[in-house]
Design a protein around this motif. Structure first.
Motif, PDB file in Angstrom:
ATOM      1  N   GLY A 172      -3.804   5.630   3.543  1.00 47.90           N
ATOM      2  CA  GLY A 172      -4.282   6.604   2.566  1.00 47.90           C
ATOM      3  C   GLY A 172      -3.983   6.190   1.138  1.00 47.90           C
ATOM      4  N   SER A 173      -3.752   4.911   0.935  1.00 45.23           N
ATOM      5  CA  SER A 173      -3.370   4.409  -0.379  1.00 45.23           C
ATOM      6  C   SER A 173      -4.599   4.101  -1.223  1.00 45.23           C
ATOM      7  CB  SER A 173      -2.526   3.142  -0.223  1.00 45.23           C
ATOM      8  OG  SER A 173      -2.289   2.524  -1.460  1.00 45.23           O
ATOM      9  N   SER A 174      -4.415   4.141  -2.530  1.00 40.22           N
ATOM     10  CA  SER A 174      -5.487   3.763  -3.458  1.00 40.22           C
ATOM     11  C   SER A 174      -5.117   2.490  -4.218  1.00 40.22           C
ATOM     12  CB  SER A 174      -5.762   4.898  -4.448  1.00 40.22           C
ATOM     13  OG  SER A 174      -4.589   5.244  -5.159  1.00 40.22           O
ATOM     14  N   SER A 175      -4.247   1.673  -3.647  1.00 35.29           N
ATOM     15  CA  SER A 175      -3.821   0.435  -4.289  1.00 35.29           C
ATOM     16  C   SER A 175      -5.011  -0.464  -4.585  1.00 35.29           C
ATOM     17  CB  SER A 175      -2.830  -0.326  -3.396  1.00 35.29           C
ATOM     18  OG  SER A 175      -1.622   0.377  -3.261  1.00 35.29           O
ATOM     19  N   ALA A 176      -4.938  -1.136  -5.721  1.00 36.68           N
ATOM     20  CA  ALA A 176      -5.977  -2.093  -6.090  1.00 36.68           C
ATOM     21  C   ALA A 176      -5.722  -3.424  -5.394  1.00 36.68           C
ATOM     22  CB  ALA A 176      -5.984  -2.283  -7.608  1.00 36.68           C
ATOM     23  N   LEU A 177      -6.765  -4.255  -5.348  1.00 33.91           N
ATOM     24  CA  LEU A 177      -6.647  -5.605  -4.798  1.00 33.91           C
ATOM     25  C   LEU A 177      -6.583  -6.599  -5.947  1.00 33.91           C
ATOM     26  CD1 LEU A 177      -9.320  -5.486  -1.932  1.00 33.91           C
ATOM     27  CD2 LEU A 177      -6.946  -4.732  -1.881  1.00 33.91           C
ATOM     28  N   VAL A 178      -5.604  -7.498  -5.904  1.00 34.04           N
ATOM     29  CA  VAL A 178      -5.411  -8.490  -6.961  1.00 34.04           C
ATOM     30  C   VAL A 178      -5.395  -9.872  -6.333  1.00 34.04           C
ATOM     31  CG1 VAL A 178      -3.903  -9.313  -8.783  1.00 34.04           C
ATOM     32  CG2 VAL A 178      -4.103  -6.869  -8.374  1.00 34.04           C
ATOM     33  N   ALA A 234       0.826  -1.208   0.000  1.00 36.63           N
ATOM     34  CA  ALA A 234       0.000   0.000   0.000  1.00 36.63           C
ATOM     35  C   ALA A 234       0.864   1.263   0.000  1.00 36.63           C
ATOM     36  CB  ALA A 234      -0.932  -0.007   1.211  1.00 36.63           C
ATOM     37  N   LEU A 235       1.911   1.274   0.816  1.00 40.52           N
ATOM     38  CA  LEU A 235       2.772   2.453   0.903  1.00 40.52           C
ATOM     39  C   LEU A 235       3.533   2.698  -0.395  1.00 40.52           C
ATOM     40  CD1 LEU A 235       4.197   2.019   4.527  1.00 40.52           C
ATOM     41  CD2 LEU A 235       2.582   3.768   3.752  1.00 40.52           C
ATOM     42  N   LYS A 236       3.824   1.636  -1.127  1.00 40.19           N
ATOM     43  CA  LYS A 236       4.532   1.777  -2.406  1.00 40.19           C
ATOM     44  C   LYS A 236       3.583   1.994  -3.587  1.00 40.19           C
ATOM     45  CE  LYS A 236       8.717  -0.879  -1.358  1.00 40.19           C
ATOM     46  NZ  LYS A 236       9.554  -2.044  -1.769  1.00 40.19           N
ATOM     47  N   GLY A 237       2.278   1.963  -3.311  1.00 39.94           N
ATOM     48  CA  GLY A 237       1.317   2.136  -4.381  1.00 39.94           C
ATOM     49  C   GLY A 237       1.196   0.928  -5.279  1.00 39.94           C
ATOM     50  N   GLU A 238       1.640  -0.225  -4.785  1.00 42.59           N
ATOM     51  CA  GLU A 238       1.544  -1.459  -5.555  1.00 42.59           C
ATOM     52  C   GLU A 238       0.209  -2.148  -5.284  1.00 42.59           C
ATOM     53  OE1 GLU A 238       6.365  -2.387  -5.133  1.00 42.59           O
ATOM     54  OE2 GLU A 238       4.872  -3.667  -4.140  1.00 42.59           O
ATOM     55  N   ALA A 239      -0.182  -3.039  -6.179  1.00 41.92           N
ATOM     56  CA  ALA A 239      -1.403  -3.810  -5.964  1.00 41.92           C
ATOM     57  C   ALA A 239      -1.255  -4.677  -4.714  1.00 41.92           C
ATOM     58  CB  ALA A 239      -1.694  -4.684  -7.181  1.00 41.92           C
ATOM     59  N   ILE A 240      -2.309  -4.748  -3.931  1.00 45.06           N
ATOM     60  CA  ILE A 240      -2.305  -5.569  -2.722  1.00 45.06           C
ATOM     61  C   ILE A 240      -2.689  -7.000  -3.107  1.00 45.06           C
ATOM     62  CG2 ILE A 240      -3.522  -6.019  -0.561  1.00 45.06           C
ATOM     63  CD1 ILE A 240      -3.524  -3.075  -0.022  1.00 45.06           C
ATOM     64  N   THR A 241      -1.851  -7.935  -2.703  1.00 44.03           N
ATOM     65  CA  THR A 241      -2.008  -9.337  -3.098  1.00 44.03           C
ATOM     66  C   THR A 241      -2.952 -10.065  -2.153  1.00 44.03           C
ATOM     67  OG1 THR A 241       0.257  -9.334  -3.952  1.00 44.03           O
ATOM     68  CG2 THR A 241      -0.783 -11.464  -3.600  1.00 44.03           C
TER      69      THR A 241
END
Length: 322
Positions: free
Chosen positions: A265-271, A201-208
């Motif tokens: 506060g992240s907008s990471s997507a869920l994958v 989330a902090l890196k803006g990567e998709a959450i696995t």
């Protein structure tokens, strides 16, 4: 709750430079005791104990518990063992040796010194449970030849050894079954779900998310867990355990991801990814024994514990260490 008289003791903490071990060392020092921290730094880090190195009652020794150790202490907390799937599956034979040979060596030391010894066991002894929540008298549902067995069965064998030493040698033992624990000083790359989600989330990567994300876990903040370990050790000899230590609040992986996204506060997507082999669908401790025997209940809600945890990982990410 019956307890022993308190005076300055020297406690041996194996795995003391690890996530939970470093917090335990810190708390024992705050209580006025001495601490001998033993770690081989396979998964622990000197960074976790750097702030303790100048303490007059803190000692550090690099040592692998699969080899005998000859020291003089008043009690032993045996926490040494890789505890995340990525780490314990990297060298499964060594993981089993750490649980089994390490237990034999630490039990032998405790027997020689005639001191109490606490085993950091795990909720993984319950495997993929068919009973929910899991009480201590549930024997578990574990695959003995799967990729997780090095840890699951290693810890189960360690419990066997502890109770055999207790029955055969009248050794004072304590066995704590630790459920998912989180907080500052978790390894950023250990593959555990809390650290994974926060770093992604902090890196803006998709959450696995593995599987459908509906599998559940219960998350205990590290300060609560350490209080439970110390309370268990301080009980009289009649209280051997095993005793579950964990937060009974149950969350699905999707709910955890939502809480992490909110706090970061992240907008990471869920994958979604395939569920790993033998990954438990449910995990929740029955803490009735801890409540009655130790007068212990966790007090930190997940939303509150995520605040310092996210802060810790945010600092690591900003410094390029995660």
């Amino acid at each position: 709750m019956p307890t022993r008289n308190h005076y300055r003791k020297t406690w041996l903490v194996t795995g003391g430079a690890g996530f939970i071990g470093s917090h335990l060392c810190e708390r024992l020092l705050e209580a006025g005791h001495g601490v001998l921290c033993v770690d081989n730094y396979l998964t622990g880090s000197r960074d976790n104990i750097a702030h303790l190195l100048d303490h007059p009652h803190f000692e550090v020794m690099r040592h692998d518990v699969t080899f005998p150790l000859f020291v003089e202490v008043d009690g032993i907390y045996n926490l040494a063992c890789p505890a995340s799937p990525i780490h314990y599956q990297r060298d499964p034979v060594q993981t089993t040796k750490t649980s089994v040979h390490g237990a034999i060596n630490m039990l032998g030391l405790a027997k020689r010194l005639n001191v109490p010894i606490l085993q950091a066991s795990t909720s993984e002894v319950y495997g993929d449970p068919e009973v929910h929540p899991q009480p201590e008298d549930y024997w578990g549902h574990v695959n003995p030849i799967g990729t997780r067995a090095c840890y699951d069965e290693g810890k189960r064998c360690a419990e066997t050894l502890f109770f055999d030493y207790h029955r055969e040698h009248n050794l004072e033992i304590k066995v704590a079954r630790i459920f998912n624990t989180y907080g500052p000083r978790m390894h950023p790359n250990d593959g555990r779900v809390v650290s994974n989600f926060i770093v992604q989330a902090l890196k803006g990567e998709a959450i696995t998310l593995y599987g459908d994300g509906e599998q559940s876990r219960s998350f205990c903040y590290v300060d609560d867990l350490v209080k439970g370990l110390i309370r268990l050790m301080n009980t009289t000899a009649e209280t051997t355990g095993p005793i579950n230590l964990g937060n009974p609040g149950e969350f699905t992986m999707r709910e955890l991801a939502s809480a992490v996204l909110k706090e970061t506060g992240s907008s990471s997507a869920l994958v979604e990814h395939p569920l790993p082999a033998d990954d438990p669908r449910q995990r929740q401790p029955d803490i009735g024994e801890a409540a009655s025997r130790l007068d212990w209940r966790p007090s930190v809600a997940l939303s509150d514990g995520l605040v310092p945890t996210v802060g810790y990982f945010r600092d690591l990410v900003e410094r390029g260490l995660a």
